[in-house]
Design a protein around this motif. Sequence first.
Motif, mmCIF file in Angstrom:
data_model
loop_
_atom_site.group_PDB
_atom_site.id
_atom_site.type_symbol
_atom_site.label_atom_id
_atom_site.label_comp_id
_atom_site.label_asym_id
_atom_site.label_seq_id
_atom_site.Cartn_x
_atom_site.Cartn_y
_atom_site.Cartn_z
ATOM 1 N N UNK A 1 -0.830 7.041 2.319
ATOM 2 C CA UNK A 1 0.541 7.034 2.832
ATOM 3 C C UNK A 1 0.956 8.372 3.437
ATOM 4 N N UNK A 2 0.108 9.361 3.370
ATOM 5 C CA UNK A 2 0.441 10.671 3.942
ATOM 6 C C UNK A 2 1.430 11.426 3.077
ATOM 7 N N UNK A 3 2.715 11.120 3.253
ATOM 8 C CA UNK A 3 3.753 11.752 2.444
ATOM 9 C C UNK A 3 4.878 10.749 2.198
ATOM 10 N N UNK A 4 5.607 10.957 1.118
ATOM 11 C CA UNK A 4 6.732 10.072 0.810
ATOM 12 C C UNK A 4 7.783 10.134 1.908
ATOM 13 N N UNK B 1 5.641 5.276 -6.469
ATOM 14 C CA UNK B 1 5.108 5.467 -7.825
ATOM 15 C C UNK B 1 4.699 6.918 -8.046
ATOM 16 N N UNK B 2 3.967 7.490 -7.113
ATOM 17 C CA UNK B 2 3.529 8.874 -7.269
ATOM 18 C C UNK B 2 4.709 9.829 -7.343
ATOM 19 N N UNK C 1 0.808 -1.216 0.000
ATOM 20 C CA UNK C 1 0.000 0.000 0.000
ATOM 21 C C UNK C 1 0.838 1.260 0.000
ATOM 22 N N UNK C 2 1.211 1.776 1.168
ATOM 23 C CA UNK C 2 1.920 3.056 1.241
ATOM 24 C C UNK C 2 3.214 3.121 0.425
ATOM 25 N N UNK C 3 4.057 2.093 0.509
ATOM 26 C CA UNK C 3 5.341 2.168 -0.208
ATOM 27 C C UNK C 3 5.124 2.200 -1.711
ATOM 28 N N UNK C 4 4.330 1.258 -2.222
ATOM 29 C CA UNK C 4 4.074 1.203 -3.664
ATOM 30 C C UNK C 4 3.481 2.517 -4.171
#
Length: 207
Positions: free
Chosen positions: A128-131, A109-110, A102-105
Amino acid sequence: MSDLVFYTNPMSRGRIVRWMLEEVGTPYETVVIDYGRMADADYRAVNPMAKVPTLRHGETTVTECAAICCYLAEAFPDAGLSPAPGTAERGAFLRWMFFGAGPVEAAVTNTSFGWAARTPQEEGRLGYGSTARVLDTLEALVAAGPYLMGERFSAADVYLGSQIAWGLQFGTMEARPGFQDYVARIMSRPAARAASAKDDALMPAKA
């Protein structure tokens, strides 16, 4: 013929599943699907998303890298790649597997496409909030090592570790020292090396 059939392309996330299969150590058949054939009706009957990887185990079909890794860990428990169900370790294992899916992918990607939330309110709408928050969480996780489950190597290292390795290789993830040390550690495993060699041998010849 093996009961395990692995549909892949060497230039895809199928490399993650290849590594997992090598860690499991059970014979499997490899079917390479060219990108131009993934939308063909015969392969869409296997995976309607027209993507790789896909795993078939007898009458069971599994797609999505995280799901395949979890499935293999449970189908072949002697490999010791997943904690026992109902334990605290199993809870942590599932937590980090799905954190990767979820969050990492999504964050990586974004970020690779230059997409980012513009305000704290928009960050709140992202899973994910923020990278930066994702990477900080990952950095703390690998620092507790040597593996994601502490002293025990697991399918979480195959899946989430591969994402970190790819992020470093393609510059979509900050090259933090903790990430580099962790990737060097897991990629030195015999199964990781064997998987990479098999996929590299399938790469198209350069003109």
